[in-house]
Design a protein around this motif. Structure first.
Motif, PDB file in Angstrom:
ATOM      1  N   UNK A  64       0.638  -1.289  -0.002  1.00  0.00           N
ATOM      2  CA  UNK A  64      -0.531   0.091  -0.151  1.00  0.00           C
ATOM      3  C   UNK A  64       0.473   1.089  -0.001  1.00  0.00           C
ATOM      4  N   UNK A  65       2.283   1.224   0.872  1.00  0.00           N
ATOM      5  CA  UNK A  65       2.859   2.568   0.770  1.00  0.00           C
ATOM      6  C   UNK A  65       3.378   2.824  -0.862  1.00  0.00           C
ATOM      7  N   UNK A  66       3.894   1.579  -1.805  1.00  0.00           N
ATOM      8  CA  UNK A  66       4.627   1.971  -2.231  1.00  0.00           C
ATOM      9  C   UNK A  66       2.940   2.483  -3.441  1.00  0.00           C
ATOM     10  N   UNK A  67       1.850   1.564  -3.382  1.00  0.00           N
ATOM     11  CA  UNK A  67       1.128   1.793  -4.136  1.00  0.00           C
ATOM     12  C   UNK A  67       1.024   3.576  -4.553  1.00  0.00           C
ATOM     13  N   UNK A  68       0.568   4.204  -2.900  1.00  0.00           N
ATOM     14  CA  UNK A  68       0.766   5.603  -2.493  1.00  0.00           C
ATOM     15  C   UNK A  68       1.964   6.823  -3.193  1.00  0.00           C
ATOM     16  N   UNK A  69       2.168   6.335  -2.837  1.00  0.00           N
ATOM     17  CA  UNK A  69       4.199   6.794  -3.669  1.00  0.00           C
ATOM     18  C   UNK A  69       3.585   6.828  -4.996  1.00  0.00           C
ATOM     19  N   UNK A  70       4.015   5.854  -5.567  1.00  0.00           N
ATOM     20  CA  UNK A  70       3.797   5.953  -6.918  1.00  0.00           C
ATOM     21  C   UNK A  70       2.801   6.703  -7.419  1.00  0.00           C
ATOM     22  N   UNK A  71       1.080   6.833  -7.044  1.00  0.00           N
ATOM     23  CA  UNK A  71       0.167   7.638  -7.025  1.00  0.00           C
ATOM     24  C   UNK A  71       0.669   8.962  -7.221  1.00  0.00           C
ATOM     25  N   UNK A  72       1.537   9.581  -6.054  1.00  0.00           N
ATOM     26  CA  UNK A  72       2.053  10.359  -5.560  1.00  0.00           C
ATOM     27  C   UNK A  72       3.147  11.273  -6.806  1.00  0.00           C
ATOM     28  N   UNK A  73       3.480  10.036  -7.284  1.00  0.00           N
ATOM     29  CA  UNK A  73       4.865  10.411  -8.352  1.00  0.00           C
ATOM     30  C   UNK A  73       4.392  10.612  -9.454  1.00  0.00           C
ATOM     31  N   UNK A  74       2.709  10.596  -9.778  1.00  0.00           N
ATOM     32  CA  UNK A  74       2.483  10.101 -11.327  1.00  0.00           C
ATOM     33  C   UNK A  74       0.966  11.263 -11.086  1.00  0.00           C
ATOM     34  N   UNK A  75       1.176  12.216 -10.387  1.00  0.00           N
ATOM     35  CA  UNK A  75       0.460  13.412  -9.943  1.00  0.00           C
ATOM     36  C   UNK A  75      -0.798  13.679  -9.264  1.00  0.00           C
ATOM     37  N   UNK A  76      -1.414  12.904  -8.729  1.00  0.00           N
ATOM     38  CA  UNK A  76      -2.629  12.784  -8.471  1.00  0.00           C
ATOM     39  C   UNK A  76      -2.994  11.397  -7.485  1.00  0.00           C
TER      40      UNK A  76
END
Length: 83
Positions: A64-76
């Motif tokens: 879940x942490x890495x999913x959220x991090x990827x989401x942040x990196x994609x800009x939303x």
């Protein structure tokens, strides 16, 4: 700018001279300055890594942490992706 004179064995001087030519440096001083800068950067990174390793964990690094991090990196967020 300060100056520093160093003594090198002939084999190391030859190596430096070869690197200057092969890597496109103008002078042996430029080559040595670059080596020193890289070493300083390496030491700074090492210190930051050690500092981070010594700090308490903020959150578990699970899927879940890495999913959220990827989401942040994609800009939303996933619910508001821009396609």
């Amino acid at each position: 700018m300060g100056t520093m004179n160093i003594s090198l064995p002939d084999s190391l001087k030859s190596f430096v001279d070869e690197q200057v030519v092969q890597r496109g440096y103008g002078t042996s001083s430029e080559y040595v300055r670059e080596l020193i800068r890289k070493d300083a950067d390496r030491l700074e990174l090492r210190n930051l890594l050690l500092e981070g390793a010594a700090s308490p964990a903020a959150a578990p690094a699970d899927a879940a942490y890495f999913d959220a991090l990827r989401d942040r990196a994609r800009g939303g967020s996933k619910s508001s992706s821009r396609r």
